[in-house]
Design a protein around this motif. Structure first.
Motif, mmCIF file in Angstrom:
data_model
loop_
_atom_site.group_PDB
_atom_site.id
_atom_site.type_symbol
_atom_site.label_atom_id
_atom_site.label_comp_id
_atom_site.label_asym_id
_atom_site.label_seq_id
_atom_site.Cartn_x
_atom_site.Cartn_y
_atom_site.Cartn_z
ATOM 1 N N LEU A 26 -49.675 -2.213 4.498
ATOM 2 C CA LEU A 26 -50.087 -1.745 5.769
ATOM 3 C C LEU A 26 -49.074 -2.218 6.948
ATOM 4 N N PRO A 27 -48.318 -1.155 7.507
ATOM 5 C CA PRO A 27 -47.189 -1.205 8.308
ATOM 6 C C PRO A 27 -47.609 -2.090 9.554
ATOM 7 N N GLY A 28 -48.747 -2.119 9.806
ATOM 8 C CA GLY A 28 -49.046 -2.936 11.210
ATOM 9 C C GLY A 28 -48.450 -4.616 11.121
ATOM 10 N N PHE A 29 -48.428 -4.913 10.045
ATOM 11 C CA PHE A 29 -47.879 -6.435 9.745
ATOM 12 C C PHE A 29 -46.395 -6.504 9.784
ATOM 13 N N SER A 85 -62.703 4.034 14.999
ATOM 14 C CA SER A 85 -61.580 3.260 14.982
ATOM 15 C C SER A 85 -61.482 2.400 16.268
ATOM 16 N N ASP A 100 -61.832 -1.376 17.086
ATOM 17 C CA ASP A 100 -60.523 -2.069 17.558
ATOM 18 C C ASP A 100 -60.615 -2.769 18.931
ATOM 19 N N LYS A 140 -61.972 -0.176 7.404
ATOM 20 C CA LYS A 140 -60.556 -0.939 6.765
ATOM 21 C C LYS A 140 -60.466 -0.814 5.667
#
Length: 406
Positions: free
Chosen positions: A288-291, A340, A344, A392
């Motif tokens: 997950l690139p968001g982390f 989404s 969010d 998710k």
């Protein structure tokens, strides 16, 4: 502390030649240094004070190709006096460098030969130290692997073994696992495996005041931080940055490593929990690139629950009929992204509309359309939960498809 035998070699050569002598490891970290004879420069003083020199100077020195030298030679260092460099080797293995400062530009053949002889003696000492280190490291890694075994009896024996090794005192009562992973596409070659192992070991040096133990397995490793207090964000960042920087220097400048930090525990028997959390956090960083490249347990939100699902179960659970129906009608790829954004932003219409750059009325129209297609009501808590979790799960499922071996 410097090895006494190594120190005696340095001191003896310094007194014999009346010149200051230093020995570095292959990464140009100071191992031993003699007293000065008025020939020191700012670089030598900095090395003695900090036990190392700045990375850009390291790069400059190594660019001379000294790692391939088998005999003494001279090195010009920008902003410092020239140096005689005698590679420290034993059985052909490079173990470090012996340095003499060329203050007057008048090294005799006898002095160069003496430096070479001292370097050969230092090589024997350093090889012995390396073998002892590797033996101790293998023992510690074996204990660490048993400490996170699925068998409680094996874990109990590992705890006894750790206490017997006396690697840390009773005052160190916080245990935290940091995992590091090199994507398989970057770790298939043996040289990169060696670089990865060396980089992780170098990262331990960022832990100055406490204890850090490591275990590696090809392209995955984990570090046990044993401290008086839980590790600070700055310390964890420093360890990760040092490992990444070292791996890129040794292996691939474009390499991407991912890290996962587990929660801190105060009982050795619970290290397995921190270990499992760290693995899941690293998986989040990978998938997950968001982390980013460093994910911390406790900051993963719902993914801390979802990532515990086996990949096959997760892929099956991601097949939510209501979302599949919306996607089938989503000809312009706006309904799923709208849903989404709505979740969010906690169901806040205005903030969701702003994030999508649409008018509130447009957002209401899209939500109504989603409810019509899915048969769900966003006023229903259960329907909201199902749709939100479904979104998710779809994110993780897509990531698993892109990384089928993770």
């Amino acid at each position: 502390m410097p090895d006494r035998d190594l120190q005696s070699i340095v001191d003896e050569l310094a007194e014999r030649l009346r010149r200051s002598v230093a020995i570095d490891d292959p990464a140009l970290r100071l191992l031993a240094a003699s007293r000065h004879f008025g020939d020191e420069d700012t670089l030598r003083v900095s090395s003695v004070m900090n036990r190392s020199v700045r990375p850009e100077i390291v790069d400059d020195i190594l660019a001379h190709g000294i790692s391939r030298w088998v005999a003494p030679g001279f090195v010009d260092v920008e902003g410092a006096m020239p140096r005689l460099c005698a590679p420290v080797r034993c059985n052909g293995m490079l173990l470090g460098y012996l340095w003499l400062i060329d203050k007057d530009g008048a090294f005799t053949g006898r002095e160069v030969a003496a430096a070479g002889e001292a370097a050969a003696s230092a090589g024997v000492v350093l090889l012995r130290r390396l073998l002892l280190h590797e033996r101790s490291k293998a023992r510690q890694e074996g204990i660490l692997r048993e400490l996170v075994s699925a068998d409680p009896a094996v874990r109990a024996q590992a705890i006894e073994d750790l206490h017997a090794e006396q690697l840390f005192g009773d005052e160190c009562g916080h245990f935290t696992v940091l995992t590091v992973q090199c994507p398989a596409s970057q770790a298939s070659a043996t040289p990169r495996e060696v670089a990865f192992d060396a980089a992780v070991e170098d990262g331990l040096r960022a832990v100055a005041d406490d204890v850090a133990l490591m275990a590696t397995n090809r392209w995955r490793a984990w570090i046990l931080l044993v401290q008086r207090v839980p590790p600070s964000r700055a310390l964890v960042d420093a360890v990760a940055e040092r490992i990444t920087g070292r791996f890129r220097l040794l292996g691939d400048e474009q390499a991407r490593l991912v890290f996962g930090l587990g929660g801190s525990v105060t009982v050795l028997g619970d290290v397995v929990t921190s270990y499992q959390q760290a693995l899941l956090a690293a998986r989040a960083a990978l998938l997950l690139p968001g982390f980013g490249t460093l994910a911390r347990w406790g900051e993963l939100g719902p993914y801390e629950l979802l990532l515990k699902l086996p990949p096959e179960d997760l892929l099956n659970a991601s097949q939510v009929p209501a979302l599949a129906a919306v996607e089938a009608e989503d000809t312009h790829d706006v309904l799923i992204s709208t849903l989404s954004a709505f979740f969010d932003h906690g169901g806040n219409i205005q903030r969701a509309a702003d994030s999508l750059h649409v008018h509130r009325a447009t957002l209401y129209q899209r939500i109504k359309r989603i409810e019509q297609i899915s048969g769900c009501s966003l006023d229903s808590g259960d329907d909201r939960l199902m749709l939100h979790l479904g979104l998710k799960l779809r994110v993780i499922a897509a990531a698993y498809r892109d990384h089928p071996n993770r």
